[in-house]
Scaffold this motif. Structure first.
Motif, PDB file in Angstrom:
ATOM      1  N   TRP A 154       1.955   6.303  -7.264  1.00  0.00           N
ATOM      2  CA  TRP A 154       0.848   7.107  -7.809  1.00  0.00           C
ATOM      3  C   TRP A 154       1.118   8.606  -7.625  1.00  0.00           C
ATOM      4  O   TRP A 154       0.867   9.402  -8.515  1.00  0.00           O
ATOM      5  CB  TRP A 154      -0.479   6.743  -7.123  1.00  0.00           C
ATOM      6  N   GLN A 204       1.129   3.931  -3.128  1.00  0.00           N
ATOM      7  CA  GLN A 204       0.758   5.335  -2.876  1.00  0.00           C
ATOM      8  C   GLN A 204       1.870   6.262  -3.342  1.00  0.00           C
ATOM      9  O   GLN A 204       1.620   7.315  -3.923  1.00  0.00           O
ATOM     10  CB  GLN A 204       0.464   5.539  -1.383  1.00  0.00           C
ATOM     11  N   LYS A 229      -4.098   9.933   3.363  1.00  0.00           N
ATOM     12  CA  LYS A 229      -3.237   9.366   2.317  1.00  0.00           C
ATOM     13  C   LYS A 229      -3.068   7.860   2.496  1.00  0.00           C
ATOM     14  O   LYS A 229      -2.934   7.128   1.530  1.00  0.00           O
ATOM     15  CB  LYS A 229      -1.888  10.085   2.293  1.00  0.00           C
ATOM     16  N   ARG A 230      -3.119   7.414   3.719  1.00  0.00           N
ATOM     17  CA  ARG A 230      -2.985   5.962   3.962  1.00  0.00           C
ATOM     18  C   ARG A 230      -4.187   5.175   3.457  1.00  0.00           C
ATOM     19  O   ARG A 230      -4.135   3.957   3.353  1.00  0.00           O
ATOM     20  CB  ARG A 230      -2.820   5.693   5.464  1.00  0.00           C
ATOM     21  N   GLY A 246      -5.546   5.493   0.574  1.00  0.00           N
ATOM     22  CA  GLY A 246      -5.515   5.291  -0.874  1.00  0.00           C
ATOM     23  C   GLY A 246      -6.640   6.012  -1.588  1.00  0.00           C
ATOM     24  O   GLY A 246      -7.214   5.495  -2.544  1.00  0.00           O
ATOM     25  N   SER A 293      -8.117   8.746  -4.043  1.00  0.00           N
ATOM     26  CA  SER A 293      -7.523   9.302  -5.268  1.00  0.00           C
ATOM     27  C   SER A 293      -7.772  10.801  -5.390  1.00  0.00           C
ATOM     28  O   SER A 293      -8.398  11.264  -6.333  1.00  0.00           O
ATOM     29  CB  SER A 293      -8.095   8.572  -6.474  1.00  0.00           C
ATOM     30  N   HIS A 327      -5.024  -0.792  -4.018  1.00  0.00           N
ATOM     31  CA  HIS A 327      -3.610  -1.176  -3.915  1.00  0.00           C
ATOM     32  C   HIS A 327      -3.359  -2.600  -4.377  1.00  0.00           C
ATOM     33  O   HIS A 327      -2.481  -2.854  -5.191  1.00  0.00           O
ATOM     34  CB  HIS A 327      -3.115  -1.016  -2.476  1.00  0.00           C
ATOM     35  N   GLU A 357       0.830  -1.208   0.000  1.00  0.00           N
ATOM     36  CA  GLU A 357       0.000   0.000   0.000  1.00  0.00           C
ATOM     37  C   GLU A 357       0.861   1.254   0.000  1.00  0.00           C
ATOM     38  O   GLU A 357       0.642   2.184  -0.766  1.00  0.00           O
ATOM     39  CB  GLU A 357      -0.982  -0.023   1.185  1.00  0.00           C
ATOM     40  N   LYS A 358       1.854   1.237   0.852  1.00  0.00           N
ATOM     41  CA  LYS A 358       2.768   2.380   0.924  1.00  0.00           C
ATOM     42  C   LYS A 358       3.468   2.591  -0.409  1.00  0.00           C
ATOM     43  O   LYS A 358       3.563   3.707  -0.924  1.00  0.00           O
ATOM     44  CB  LYS A 358       3.830   2.060   1.979  1.00  0.00           C
TER      45      LYS A 358
END
Ligand code: ANZ
Ligand code: ZN
Length: 863
Positions: free
Chosen positions: A18, A15, A117-118, A120, A122, A769, A11-12
Motif C-alpha cells: 500500500w 502495508q 503503521k503496524r 494498518g 490509512s 489486511h 499485515e507487514k
C-alpha cells in the motif's frame, strides 16, 4: 494443502504494498477524480509521549474505518495524522535525564509513527504535521501576529504560580493537590506577571449561538461548552458614592435592587483606596494582601466562612436614594462583571451569610405565596418565587425572569429612568496564552525601549527556538537566561531591544492544525485558502471527551477569527464529533483495603483471593494504568493476534461512545472469527476459482435464501455505518453473513461467489489486511480498498412472495408477486403500479379500491 492465517506475515506485506502504491494518498479537488465529493476524517492528534496506548488505538481505528468506508462509497477522503509535539513532559525529561527536548520528542514520534503503521491506518503520511517543527510553528507565529494586528492579542498583568525556592513560574500541572511545587516541594505562591492574552471574549456570543449549528455533536459536549461560556442575563446598574464616584454593578436580579442593603467591591477594585477612610486603611490593606494569595476556587468556594472589611464609605442606591455601606470581600472577583456588586442578603445566599457575619441589615423584597418572610428571622436567603414587595414601581409583580415578571419589569423601568440597562455577562475569560517555559512556540514580538511592543516582521519568521539551552527547572524561563538569543535590534528603530521570552500555550498549536493538513507542505503560506476551503469543515472528528471544552472551543475561536480575517470561508471547524469511550483494563481489587493485586499473584482466576490476606478479591474494569496492573500494550496484542484482530475486537466489543472492557477472551473470539473467514475464502479460492459473482435469472430456494442473507448484510452494515457509526452491530452482521456462507448448500452457485466477495468488501474497512490478502487470493489484481461499497438489492431482501390477483371492475386482468407481509396500503400500491392494472385503469378515475389481503385487489373505475 490448506494455508494458515498468519497475520504477522500478511499485515507487514500489505502495508508495504500500500505504501509503495500510494494507496492512501489524498485526492485534491484539482486531481483527476475531482467529481468525487470530499470527506475529511480526523482523529485528535496525539502528544508524542513515547508509545501508543489503547485509547489511541481505539480512537484511530474508529476514524480509519470511517475514512475507509467513505473511500469505498465514492468520496475523496482526507485522513491525516500529526503530532502535538510541544509541551511540558519533554522539558521535564530534559531536567530529569538530560536529554534535549527536541531529541526526546523526535525519538518518541519515530517510535509512535512505527506503531501507528503496524495498525494498518490509512493515513496520507505526506500530510504529517509536527507542531514543534519550524516549518509548522513559523505559521503558528504568523497566526499570532494576525491576532496581534487585529488587536486581539494583548498583554496585561495576571497571577501565575510562583515557586519561591526554585524562583520559577510553574505550570498548573506542576503544582500538586496540596499546592506544592513538583520539584522543590515549596508552597506555591501567586505572583503578578505581565502576560499575553487572546481576546476570545469578543467571540463569546457567537461561540454560544453557533452551538446550534452543530447537530452532529453530542448534546453533552455542547452543554459543557455552553456552561463554560456561561452567559448570564441581567442588568448593569450604576451606584454613586457619597464622594461622587460611579460604581457600576452587574446583577442577574435587578428586580431586587430595593432589597440592597450594602455594596461589596472586589479587594482589587481600583476605587478601593480612594474609598478607604483613614480609620479603615490598615485593615483594608491587610485584607487586600491576604486576598492576593488566594486563588479563585478558594475565594468562591460554597459554604466558606465569609470575610471582609468595611471601607468606611457609603454609596447611594439609585432606585431609592438610600445610603448603604461599601465593603470589600474576596468572594467578589475583579474579573467578572464589573468587580463590584450590590448585596441583597434576603435573596442571595452569599450576601446573606456575609450580612449575618457582620450584622448588616436584611430586607425582604420577594414574598413567597402564603408566607411572611422577615429579614430579622430569616435563616437562609430566599432565591425562589413570590411577589415583589417594598419595591416601589414593581411592587405586586410576580418575581421571575419570564415575560410579565419582575426582572424584565425592573429592566424596563431602569432603562426608562436612565438608571441602568439590560445586559449579558459571560463567565468566559480571555485566554491566557503565555508560558514561561522553553519547549513551546516563541511569541514573535520584540520589546523596544522606544517603540514598545514590536511584532517580528513576517519575513523574519520563524523566530527559531534556540537548541543550545540548559534546562534546570530553576530561575527565570530558560529563554530569558539566554542573553545571546534575547538581545536583538528593534525591527523598527534598530535600537538595542529584547525578545519576548514567553512561549505559547500548546493549545494554540492544536487550535489550527486541522487547517494545515489540507496544505501541509506549503512553504510560502500558512495554507492555500482554496485548499482549505475545499476540505473544510472536518466532516467527522473523533477524540476523547477530555477535550470537550478547551481544545474544541479554542479551535472554534480560531476558525471564526480566520473567517473574519477573510482567510477561510467556514465558520465551524468540526461538522460532526464523536467522543469515544475509555478503554478499561481488567484488574483484581481487595474491596476492603481498596488495594490492587498483580494478576500473576492470583492463583485461581475463577476464585480470586488476596495472596497477602486470604480475602476474596473482586474483578473490576477500570481505566488502564500501571498502578492498577491492568494495562494492555497495543504492541503485544499485535504481536500475538495481528492488527486486524485488535481492530475487530475494539469495534465489536462496545459502541464507540461507550467505555470498552478489554477482555482477552473476546480478543480470541475475534481472532477465531477471522480464521473462519480465512478458511471459508481460501477453500473457495482453491476449489471454485473462476465462478463469477453474478445473479442467475432464476434462483433455487437455497440461492434465494443466501442472496437474502448477503443483501441483508449489505443493508444492515451500510445503515450501521451511516452517521451514527454502530460498528459493533456492523461486525455482528459480518459474522451472520459468514455463518450463512458456511451453512449454504449452493456452494457452486454464482450467488455463493457473490457472497464471498461481498463479505470481503464489507470486511475491508474493519480488517484491511486479511480482506486484501483474500481478495487477491480470489484472483483479483486490484485492491479491495478501491472497490465500490456494495449496494443492497431490495429485490433480494424480499422475504417471501405470494401471488395476488389483479381485477378491474371485477374482471381478472393478471397476477403480481408481492411480499408476504404486505399490508393493505402496500398491496394497493403494488397493484396500481402493476402493468396488468395500468393497462386497464390508465386515464380513468378510480372510484374505489377493494383489497382482499392475501387474495386480490379490485379497482372500480368510472366510465
Ligand atoms: C444582586 C443579586 C440578588 C444577585 C440576588 C443574585 C441574586 P451569575 O449567575 O454567576 O452571573 N456577582 C456579580 N458580579 C460578581 C463578581 N464579580 N463576583 C462575585 N459575584 C458577582 O451571577 C451574577 C450574580 O453574582 C450577580 O447578581 C451578583 O449578585 C453576583 F437575589 O446581584 B447578584
Ligand atoms: Zn524601536
Amino acid at each position: 494443502m490448506e494455508s494458515r492465517y498468519e497475520p504477522q506475515v500478511i499485515e507487514k506485506q500489505w502495508q508495504q504494498v500500500w505504501a509503495d502504491q500510494g494507496l492512501d494518498r489524498t485526492l485534491d479537488a484539482d486531481d483527476a477524480k475531482q467529481a468525487k465529493p470530499k470527506f475529511y476524517a480526523l482523529s485528535m492528534f496525539p502528544y508524542p509521549s513515547g508509545t501508543l496506548h489503547m485509547g489511541h488505538v481505539r480512537n484511530y481505528t474508529i476514524t480509519d474505518v470511517i475514512a475507509r468506508v467513505h473511500r469505498m462509497q465514492g468520496y475523496r477522503v482526507l485522513h491525516p495524522m500529526g503530532w502535538d509535539a510541544f509541551g511540558l513532559p519533554a522539558e521535564n525529561a530534559a531536567i530529569d535525564r538530560g536529554v534535549p527536548p527536541a531529541k526526546w520528542t523526535y525519538q518518541n514520534i519515530a517510535q509512535m509513527r512505527s506503531e501507528l503503521k503496524r495498525l494498518g491506518l490509512s493515513y496520507d503520511w505526506e500530510r504529517e504535521v509536527t507542531t514543534c517543527s519550524p516549518d509548522y510553528y513559523r505559521w503558528t507565529q504568523w497566526l499570532f501576529l494576525e491576532f496581534f494586528q487585529a488587536g486581539l492579542a494583548y498583554q496585561k498583568e495576571a497571577a501565575v504560580n510562583w515557586d519561591p525556592i526554585d524562583q520559577t513560574v510553574l505550570a498548573n500541572e506542576q503544582v500538586d493537590s496540596e499546592g506544592r511545587s513538583w520539584r522543590s516541594g515549596a508552597i506555591v505562591e501567586r505572583k503578578l506577571l505581565r502576560q499575553w492574552f487572546l481576546k476570545i471574549t469578543d467571540y463569546a456570543e457567537q461561540l454560544l449561538q453557533d452551538l446550534d449549528k452543530l447537530p452532529g455533536w453530542p448534546e453533552r459536549v455542547k452543554l459543557m461548552q455552553a456552561n463554560w461560556i456561561g452567559k448570564s442575563t441581567g442588568a448593569q446598574v450604576t451606584f454613586t458614592t457619597e464622594q461622587g464616584d460611579e460604581i457600576p454593578v452587574f446583577t442577574t436580579r435587578p428586580d431586587t435592587l430595593w432589597g440592597a442593603t450594602f455594596m461589596v467591591l472586589s479587594p482589587e477594585h481600583p476605587l478601593v483606596s480612594k474609598l478607604t477612610t483613614p480609620d479603615q486603611a490598615a485593615a483594608i490593606a491587610a485584607y487586600q494582601q491576604a486576598a492576593a494569595t488566594k486563588n479563585e476556587i478558594d475565594r468562591t468556594a460554597e459554604g466558606r466562612e465569609k470575610t471582609g472589611v468595611w471601607t468606611g464609605s457609603y454609596a447611594i442606591n439609585p432606585v431609592n436614594g438610600e445610603k448603604i455601606p461599601i465593603w470589600i470581600a474576596d468572594y467578589v472577583l475583579m474579573d467578572y462583571g464589573t468587580g463590584a456588586i450590590m448585596a441583597v442578603p434576603a435573596h442571595d445566599q452569599r450576601d446573606f451569610e456575609f450580612a449575618r457575619t457582620f450584622g448588616l441589615p436584611v430586607r425582604v423584597v420577594v414574598q413567597p405565596e402564603g408566607q411572611t418572610l422577615d429579614g430579622e428571622t430569616l435563616t437562609a436567603a430566599w432565591p425562589g418565587e413570590g411577589v415583589m414587595v417594598n419595591s416601589g414601581p414593581i411592587d405586586g409583580i410576580p418575581a421571575g425572569k419570564g415575560e410579565g415578571q419582575s426582572v424584565l419589569a425592573a429592566i424596563a423601568w431602569l432603562e426608562q429612568q436612565g438608571k441602568g440597562k439590560g445586559m449579558a455577562n459571560y463567565r468566559l475569560r480571555d485566554w491566557l496564552i503565555s508560558r514561561q517555559r522553553y519547549w513551546g512556540c516563541p511569541i514573535p514580538v520584540i520589546h523596544c525601549p522606544d517603540c514598545g511592543t514590536v511584532p517580528v516582521p513576517t519575513t523574519d519568521l520563524p523566530v527559531l527556538l534556540p537548541e543550545a539551552v540548559e534546562l534546570t527547572g530553576r530561575g527565570a524561563s530558560p529563554l530569558a537566561q539566554l542573553e545571546s538569543w534575547v538581545n536583538v535590534a528593534c525591527p523598527q528603530c534598530g535600537a538595542a531591544a529584547r525578545r519576548e521570552t514567553d512561549t505559547m500555550d500548546t493549545f494554540i498549536d492544536s487550535s489550527w492544525y486541522f487547517l494545515r493538513y489540507p496544505d501541509a507542505q506549503n512553504a510560502n503560506q500558512v495554507f492555500d485558502p482554496a485548499k482549505v476551503n475545499d476540505w473544510m469543515p472536518v466532516d467527522q472528528y473523533v477524540g476523547g471527551i477530555e477535550h470537550a471544552i478547551l481544545h474544541l472551543l479554542y479551535s472554534r475561536f480560531f476558525t471564526k477569527f480566520l473567517r473574519d480575517r477573510g482567510l477561510i470561508k467556514c465558520d465551524e471547524p468540526f461538522q460532526r464529533l464523536l467522543t469515544q469511550g475509555m478503554v478499561q483494563g481488567k484488574t483484581y481489587k481487595n474491596p476492603r483495603t481498596g488495594k490492587y493485586v498483580v494478576p500473576a499473584q492470583v492463583a485461581d482466576p475463577a476464585n480470586p483471593v488476596d495472596p497477602e490476606t486470604g480475602e476474596a478479591l473482586t474483578v473490576v474494569y477500570e481505566k488502564m494504568s500501571k498502578s492498577k496492573y491492568n494495562g494492555v500494550a497495543p504492541e503485544a496484542v499485535i504481536d500475538k493476534y495481528g492488527a486486524d484482530t485488535a481492530r475487530m475486537f475494539i469495534l465489536f466489543k462496545a459502541p464507540p461512545e461507550k467505555d470498552l472492557e478489554w477482555d482477552e477472551a473476546d480478543v480470541e473470539g475475534q481472532f477465531r472469527f477471522l480464521n473462519r473467514v480465512w478458511r471459508l475464502v481460501t477453500e473457495f479460492a482453491q476449489t471454485r476459482q473462476g465462478v463469477a459473482p453474478t445473479t442467475p435469472d432464476t434462483l433455487t430456494k437455497p440461492e434465494k435464501d443466501l442472496r437474502r442473507a448477503i443483501h441483508t448484510a449489505i443493508q444492515e452494515t451500510t445503515h450501521d455505518l451511516a452517521g451514527d457509526y454502530q460498528f459493533n452491530t456492523a461486525v455482528s452482521e459480518l459474522m451472520k453473513l459468514s455463518n450463512a456462507l458456511n451453512e449454504a448448500t449452493c456452494v457452486d452457485s454464482p450467488v455463493y461467489a457473490e457472497g464471498i466477495e461481498t463479505l470481503l468488501r464489507l470486511l475491508a474497512p474493519f480488517a484491511p489486511h486479511i480482506s486484501e490478502e483474500l481478495w487477491h487470493q480470489l484472483g483479483h489484481q486490484d485492491s479491495v480498498h478501491q472497490q465500490p461499497w456494495p449496494v443492497a438489492d431490495p429485490q433480494a431482501l424480499v422475504v417471501d412472495e405470494i401471488t395476488i390477483v389483479i381485477q378491474v371492475m371485477g374482471k381478472t386482468r393478471g397476477t403480481i408477486q408481492v411480499p408476504a407481509g404486505a399490508d393493505r396500503q402496500a398491496l394497493e400500491d403494488y397493484a396500481r403500479q402493476s402493468p396488468a392494472a395500468q393497462r386497464h385503469i390508465e386515464g380513468k378515475a378510480i372510484k374505489k379500491v377493494i383489497v382482499v389481503p392475501g387474495k386480490l385487489v379490485n379497482f372500480v373505475v368510472a366510465g
